[in-house]
Structure formats: C-alpha cells, structure tokens
Enzyme design. Structure first.
Site, PDB file in Angstrom:
ATOM      1  N   TYR A  86       2.011  -5.334   3.114  1.00 38.14           N
ATOM      2  CA  TYR A  86       0.653  -5.225   3.648  1.00 38.14           C
ATOM      3  C   TYR A  86       0.012  -6.611   3.697  1.00 38.14           C
ATOM      4  O   TYR A  86      -0.731  -6.930   4.619  1.00 38.14           O
ATOM      5  CB  TYR A  86      -0.182  -4.302   2.758  1.00 38.14           C
ATOM      6  CG  TYR A  86       0.350  -2.893   2.733  1.00 38.14           C
ATOM      7  CD1 TYR A  86      -0.004  -1.984   3.721  1.00 38.14           C
ATOM      8  CD2 TYR A  86       1.228  -2.481   1.724  1.00 38.14           C
ATOM      9  CE1 TYR A  86       0.480  -0.693   3.703  1.00 38.14           C
ATOM     10  CE2 TYR A  86       1.716  -1.185   1.705  1.00 38.14           C
ATOM     11  CZ  TYR A  86       1.347  -0.302   2.684  1.00 38.14           C
ATOM     12  OH  TYR A  86       1.840   0.967   2.670  1.00 38.14           O
ATOM     13  N   ASN A  95      -3.556   6.492  10.717  1.00 39.65           N
ATOM     14  CA  ASN A  95      -2.708   6.199  11.859  1.00 39.65           C
ATOM     15  C   ASN A  95      -2.583   7.363  12.837  1.00 39.65           C
ATOM     16  O   ASN A  95      -2.234   8.463  12.470  1.00 39.65           O
ATOM     17  CB  ASN A  95      -1.380   5.754  11.256  1.00 39.65           C
ATOM     18  CG  ASN A  95      -0.190   6.175  12.049  1.00 39.65           C
ATOM     19  OD1 ASN A  95      -0.255   6.879  13.024  1.00 39.65           O
ATOM     20  ND2 ASN A  95       0.917   5.724  11.595  1.00 39.65           N
ATOM     21  N   CYS A 107       5.605   3.091  10.160  1.00 42.66           N
ATOM     22  CA  CYS A 107       4.706   2.929   9.014  1.00 42.66           C
ATOM     23  C   CYS A 107       5.487   2.896   7.712  1.00 42.66           C
ATOM     24  O   CYS A 107       5.070   2.304   6.732  1.00 42.66           O
ATOM     25  CB  CYS A 107       3.713   4.082   8.977  1.00 42.66           C
ATOM     26  SG  CYS A 107       3.007   4.443  10.583  1.00 42.66           S
TER      27      CYS A 107
END
Length: 113
Positions: free
Chosen positions: A25, A47, A67
């Site tokens: 991240y 998302n 993801c």
DNA sequence: CTAATGACATTTG
DNA sequence: ACAAATGCCATTA
C-alpha cells in the site's frame, strides 16, 4: 460515477502489477505521489470491481484490478473484503509463496519507483 | 464545511 | 518477536 481520482489511480497502477508479484500500500501511494496508504486500502475495500468473493475459483473480476496483489509493507498479507484466507489462496494461485500469512517481499515485491 | 472511517505504517511497551 | 498505541490521508456521511 463520481470522480474518485485517487481510487482510479490506484486501480490503474494495480493493473500494472504483473502476475506472481505483489505490491505494498505504501509503494502504491508513493507512486501516486502521496502517503495515503490508508486511502489506498480504503479504495480497495469500496472497490467497484468487487472483492471476488470466490476462492480457488475463477476470479475473472480480479483481472480488472488484482486487489489481492496488494499487501502490507511488512510483508503481511493484510486484509481482504472477502476474508484474508481468500486473499492468501488467490496469491498462492498466482505462484506467490505465502508463509504464516506473510509474503517474501524480497522475491515478490514489485515496486513502481 | 466538519466529523468519522479504514484491506496501513511506524514507534513504543 | 509480538501487541498495543499513535499518526496519516483521501473518501464518505
């Protein structure tokens, strides 16, 4: 659709991550020119591409935005909307070795900068 | 506009 | 090494 520029940037970068690799991240946010690691995770949670919701199956939607290839900077898998174990399972399916819920960033960490 | 939220990161115990 | 506390920042209500 709302602009959500930041989120869309995250997705775009995420799509650049090759299979069998993972990103953090932090690196992702840094590549965007911000330190909003939290915002990146938030973007994934909400998302629009969904969190797969299926394990060991055929994550077609994940092809849009992987993801599950985003992990913590410490090498921890982190979290997942559909469940952390699901994320791990997906990563293993991508030739990524996960030990004790941790990933060997030395091998699989893909950085943009 | 202000407040609350969170799929993190870093420091301290 | 692990657990808890604090800090960061864009998004959402």
């Amino acid at each position: 659709m709302k602009p959500k520029n930041f989120n869309e940037r995250c997705y775009s970068l995420l799509k650049k991550v090759p299979k069998g690799k993972v990103t953090t991240y932090k690196s992702l946010a840094k590549a965007l020119g911000s330190k909003a690691y939290r915002t990146v995770g938030n973007a994934m949670n909400k998302n629009p591409y969904g969190a797969l919701g299926r394990a060991g199956g055929s994550p077609q939607k994940s092809e849009l935005v992987p993801c599950h290839r985003v992990v913590c900077s410490d090498g921890k898998v982190g979290g997942f909307a559909a469940g952390t174990p699901i994320k791990i399972k997906l990563l293993k399916s991508e030739d990524v070795d996960v030990l004790n819920g941790k990933i060997n960033l030395k091998k699989y960490l893909f950085k943009f900068n």
